[in-house]
Design an enzyme around this catalytic site. Structure first.
Site, PDB file in Angstrom:
ATOM      1  CG  ASP A   9      -0.199  -0.117   2.570  1.00 55.29           C
ATOM      2  OD1 ASP A   9      -0.865   0.060   3.357  1.00 55.29           O
ATOM      3  OD2 ASP A   9       1.137  -0.679   2.599  1.00 55.29           O
ATOM      4  CG  ASP A  14       4.489   0.375   1.997  1.00 52.87           C
ATOM      5  OD1 ASP A  14       4.230   1.197   2.999  1.00 52.87           O
ATOM      6  OD2 ASP A  14       3.732  -0.740   1.836  1.00 52.87           O
ATOM      7  CG  ASP A 242       6.179  -1.809   4.802  1.00 53.70           C
ATOM      8  OD1 ASP A 242       5.675  -0.716   4.521  1.00 53.70           O
ATOM      9  OD2 ASP A 242       5.618  -2.439   5.667  1.00 53.70           O
TER      10      ASP A 242
HETATM   11  O1  RIB Z   1       1.560  -0.634  10.693  1.00 54.90           O
HETATM   12  C1  RIB Z   1       2.564  -0.395   9.650  1.00 54.90           C
HETATM   13  C2  RIB Z   1       2.365  -1.004   8.444  1.00 54.90           C
HETATM   14  O2  RIB Z   1       1.005  -0.437   8.044  1.00 54.90           O
HETATM   15  C3  RIB Z   1       3.407  -0.497   7.168  1.00 54.90           C
HETATM   16  O3  RIB Z   1       3.385  -1.520   6.444  1.00 54.90           O
HETATM   17  C4  RIB Z   1       2.783   0.706   6.535  1.00 54.90           C
HETATM   18  O4  RIB Z   1       3.259   0.949   5.354  1.00 54.90           O
HETATM   19  C5  RIB Z   1       1.211   0.303   6.607  1.00 54.90           C
HETATM   20  O5  RIB Z   1       0.909  -0.523   5.489  1.00 54.90           O
HETATM   21 CA    CA Z   2       2.942  -0.851   4.138  1.00 53.68          CA
END
Ligand code: RIB
Ligand code: CA
Length: 314
Positions: A9, A14, A242
């Site tokens: 996402d 990410d 991530d």
């Molecule tokens: O809680 C952290 C996660 O939630 C990470 O992957 C951030 O990018 C969101 O997706």
């Molecule tokens: Ca994420």
């Protein structure tokens, strides 16, 4: 050669997980699938396309748009964490590469079926795409080499609610389907990310001193996260959730203590929605379904992150 399929996402860290995968010497990123989560869906697609461009791989890594909403639940984004664009307010220009017309769910099913036993699934987003893929073709579960996910929290506070970590909280019904599917799963929870994936001011200064395109990109996309972390936790720094997960995928030595536990998800609508309940002592008598990471090497992770941000191979 490892072959990865990444579901994301795309916002903040990410993007660094994507960069790390694209810098890996012995791994190929077969594709990127997009799941609802951090910020507006179309923005997440653009963020993924732009990150592929930053890595110098424009047109070489397909980006597949997927689920724009969770299976059942209403949710909210994490714009307050990452900025409205998910990139620290950088509002980067659109990448040249355009997304694929194939849906993420079909990309997941087709990639796994065409390469049985070879694909490592990496999940750093809510699990809607994956849950639908499993429902569409349950046979993929036995054809995945390994499934790694950043999500949940092992006997620790959540980040989006006191009980739940964001990725699981957004779509707990999807997470339940995945946890009950038999996928060989490795869980990287919020607690280990805060303990071993946190970068303080000294580490961020070291990244700034690199002066590379990647290091500037890292600081830009994490600009809002740093402000949010200061406001929320009183800490000066950013948590790399991530990219810590990706480092464990690429280098099995990063995760130094992994234990098989039965883990279930609270998919109710109550105050513990999205909680990942880890049966620490096996009192439920249920077969363990998840390899939970209990300890990780901060040193190895940081070395891999610094190599990624200095533009070198990982
Ligand atoms: O809680 C952290 C996660 O939630 C990470 O992957 C951030 O990018 C969101 O997706
Ligand atoms: Ca994420």
């Amino acid at each position: 050669m490892r072959r990865l399929l990444l579901d994301t996402d795309t916002a903040g860290d990410d993007t660094i997980a994507i960069l790390m995968a694209l810098r890996a010497r012995d791994a190929v990123l077969e594709g990127i699938t997009i799941n609802c989560g951090n910020v507006d869906f179309e923005q997440q697609v653009e963020n993924a396309l732009y990150t592929v461009q930053v890595a110098g791989r424009s047109g070489k890594v397909p980006v597949y748009p997927g689920s724009t909403h969770p299976l059942l639940k209403e949710w909210r984004t994490a714009k307050e964490v990452h900025g409205n664009d998910g990139m620290g307010g950088s509002y980067f220009p659109k990448a040249k590469q355009r997304p694929e017309t194939t849906h993420a769910v079909d990309a997941i099913v087709d990639t796994i079926n065409s390469n049985p036993g070879e694909i490592d699934l990496v999940e750093i987003a809510p699990m809607t795409n994956l849950a639908i893929a499993i429902r569409k073709d349950p046979g993929i579960v036995k054809k995945v080499r390994r499934f790694y996910f950043m999500g949940g929290s092992n006997q620790y506070l959540g980040n989006v609610t006191p009980a739940a970590e964001f990725n699981i909280w957004v779509d707990p019904d999807a997470a339940r389907i995945v946890f009950e599917s038999g996928l060989p799963a490795t869980m990287v929870g919020w607690e280990i990310c805060m303990r071993r994936g946190f970068l303080g001011a000294r580490e961020l200064d070291r990244i700034e001193a690199m002066g590379t395109g990647e290091s500037k990109f890292f600081l830009a996309v994490n600009r809002e996260v740093r402000r949010f972390t200061k406001r929320t936790y009183g800490l000066d720094g950013t948590e790399c959730t991530d990219s810590l997960t990706m480092s464990m995928v690429l280098n099995p030595r990063v995760a130094s203590d992994v234990r098989k536990k039965f883990v279930e998800v609270d998919s109710t609508d109550g105050p513990s929605r999205g909680a990942t309940v880890v049966d620490e002592r096996g009192v439920l008598g249920k077969k363990p379904n998840v390899d939970v990471v209990y300890e990780a090497s901060q040193k190895l992770f940081r070395e891999m992150l610094y190599r990624t941000l200095s533009g070198g191979p990982v």
